[in-house]
Enzyme design. Structure first.
Site, PDB file in Angstrom:
ATOM      1  N   SER B  11       0.862  -1.185   0.000  1.00  0.00           N
ATOM      2  CA  SER B  11       0.000   0.000   0.000  1.00  0.00           C
ATOM      3  C   SER B  11       0.900   1.236   0.000  1.00  0.00           C
ATOM      4  CB  SER B  11      -0.940  -0.046   1.204  1.00  0.00           C
ATOM      5  OG  SER B  11      -1.876   1.000   1.128  1.00  0.00           O
ATOM      6  N   HIS B  38      -2.324  -0.973  -3.597  1.00  0.00           N
ATOM      7  CA  HIS B  38      -3.464  -0.049  -3.463  1.00  0.00           C
ATOM      8  C   HIS B  38      -3.224   1.175  -4.332  1.00  0.00           C
ATOM      9  CE1 HIS B  38      -4.554  -1.645   0.826  1.00  0.00           C
ATOM     10  NE2 HIS B  38      -4.874  -2.484  -0.141  1.00  0.00           N
ATOM     11  N   ASP B 131      -4.833  -4.120   5.713  1.00  0.00           N
ATOM     12  CA  ASP B 131      -5.140  -5.060   4.639  1.00  0.00           C
ATOM     13  C   ASP B 131      -3.971  -6.039   4.531  1.00  0.00           C
ATOM     14  OD1 ASP B 131      -6.402  -6.275   2.549  1.00  0.00           O
ATOM     15  OD2 ASP B 131      -5.925  -4.730   1.053  1.00  0.00           O
TER      16      ASP B 131
END
Lengths: 273, 190
Positions: B11, B38, B131
């Site tokens: 991310s 992401h 996540d």
């Protein structure tokens, strides 16, 4: 490799639903179906997939809930604005030559993308001679689509998409704000037919100039995708337009060579044979 | 030969970390890699795979629906879709965001764990999100190998720490050594 027992339980679930209710999820893509099945198991506060089969066979309300859970109904207005720009630039000029335009929106869910297309056609002066057939397998989402009422809190995002899609006015010109809801103009619906149609089991019902089926077949396995492509090919007029999702393709289907690319990135094709 | 898949989740700060990892993989790296980074739903210009290709000897693609998973190729999740592993092919989904993310690392890892079991290697990189923590649990439950970027070398430590807290990590690796670690792993498991 994979969990064989889990695969078996999911197979028994889809087989049971098909045999008892006639709804066919047997050729859905396994990986994403598996996720939605487990979401249902947890939502029903159960532990195993087999318990879910037991419940839905004996409880039609649970079956209704499962049906909603298994069909994916995430959508938004002007999803992928660049698609609508490409449609305006490359498809609209083709449509201008037709006195009457029939469009099939297959897998329309709650209708956001149908209203988007209606707005685009209206702004291009083509709506009057168009008829949009918007179909879905799920009656509950169709009922919502017919209303044309969407949550107010998503309108800023939709308005941004609308502007990026190259549209000409303000999205708010098309709806009335009522408390937390946006009521879209009745007139956007005057040439739209919302109807039940299941791509898995139902056949062709008309001949179309345009078929839109974006991000629907990603939930199907290759065999079912092949069947649906056959259905679309048979339902599309020669030189008709087929629009798929941005990450879908005709590769490996029997009709790969029956279409020419109109827009390679937005996956807009034109039937050539 | 065992059919192995490497899945990678990143991310915040992920671009540099992924580029470092890919640039240190050997040109003959035998396994396929599937990557979730992401990114904004509007990032549709294929910039991520194009930028990564400049740093990587292996071919880099943005995965499409039903693309076969080919050894020695690198696949990046497209923006605004979940990327899943479906047997030997990729599957996509537009279902709701998971932990605010689409693509979601958890969704990729969970589906990959179901499909590849103990033949899966999962790598959690930098990120300011949790996540990947659930996904890491799924990977370990299915018998896979879990590698996590050393938080000290991460632009954001949150995601590596969340994975370390959630699952029994096999190895914590500084980002500069991650590619070499995978090279050696591939050499021993041939």
């Amino acid at each position: 490799m994979s969990d064989a027992r889990e695969a078996l339980e999911i197979e028994l679930l889809t087989e049971g639903i098909f045999r008892h209710y006639g709804v066919d999820f047997r050729h859905y893509a396994f990986a994403s179906l598996r996720r939605r099945v487990w979401n249902s198991v947890h939502a029903e506060k159960l532990v195993t997939v087999t318990q879910l089969l037991d419940r839905v066979l004996h409880d039609t309300d649970a079956m209704e809930r499962l049906l909603l859970q298994l069909s994916v109904n995430v959508t938004s207005m002007f999803r992928d604005p660049s698609f609508y720009r490409a449609f305006r630039d490359k498809v609209v000029p083709l449509l201008r030559s037709y006195p009457f335009i029939r469009i099939w929106h297959a897998g329309c869910s709650t209708g956001e993308e149908v209203y988007s297309m209606a707005i685009l056609l209206e702004e291009e002066g083509l709506y009057e001679r168009s008829r949009l057939y918007a179909t879905d397998m799920n009656e509950a989402v169709l009922a919502q689509a017919r209303k044309g009422i969407f949550a107010m809190n998503v309108m800023p995002e939709y308005a941004k998409n609308y502007a990026l899609a190259g549209c000409k006015a303000q999205l708010s010109d098309y709806y009335l704000a009522r408390y937390d809801f946006a009521l879209f103009r009745q007139s956007l619906r005057r040439n739209v037919v919302f109807a039940h149609h299941n791509l898995v089991t139902d056949g062709s019902f008309n001949e179309f100039n345009v078929i839109l089926c974006r991000n629907v077949m990603i939930y199907f396995d290759r065999e079912l995708q092949g069947n649906v492509h056959r259905l679309f090919h048979a339902s599309l007029r020669r030189f008709g337009v087929l629009a798929l999702g941005r990450k879908e393709s005709l590769r490996g289907t029997a009709h790969e060579h029956d279409y020419a690319e109109l827009d390679a990135v937005e996956k807009i094709f034109r039937r050539s044979a | 030969m065992e059919r192995v898949l490497v899945v990678v989740g990143a991310s915040l700060g992920g671009f540099d970390a992924i580029a470092t990892l890919l640039s240190t993989l050997s040109a003959g790296f035998p396994w396929p890699l599937a990557i979730v980074q992401h990114r904004s739903a509007e990032d549709v210009a294929d910039t991520l795979p194009v930028m990564l290709q400049r740093r990587c000897a292996l071919p880099v693609h943005e995965a499409e629906d039903k693309d076969p998973i080919v050894n020695g190729h690198v696949y990046v999740a497209p923006p605004d879709y979940h990327l899943l592993i479906d047997g030997g092919v990729f599957a996509l989904s537009t279902e709701a965001r998971v932990s605010l993310a689409r693509p979601s690392i958890d969704v990729l890892f969970d589906s990959a764990a179901a499909a590849f079991g103990s033949s899966l290697v999962a790598v959690v990189l930098t990120g300011a999100s949790s996540d990947g923590a659930f996904g890491a649990q799924r990977v370990k439950a299915a018998g896979g190998t879990l590698l996590v970027q050393d938080p000290a070398t991460a632009e954001s430590r949150v995601m590596p720490l969340a994975a370390i807290g959630a699952a029994a990590v096999d190895q914590i690796v500084p980002i500069g050594a991650m590619g070499e670690y995978l090279n050696r792993l591939a050499a021993t498991r041939r």
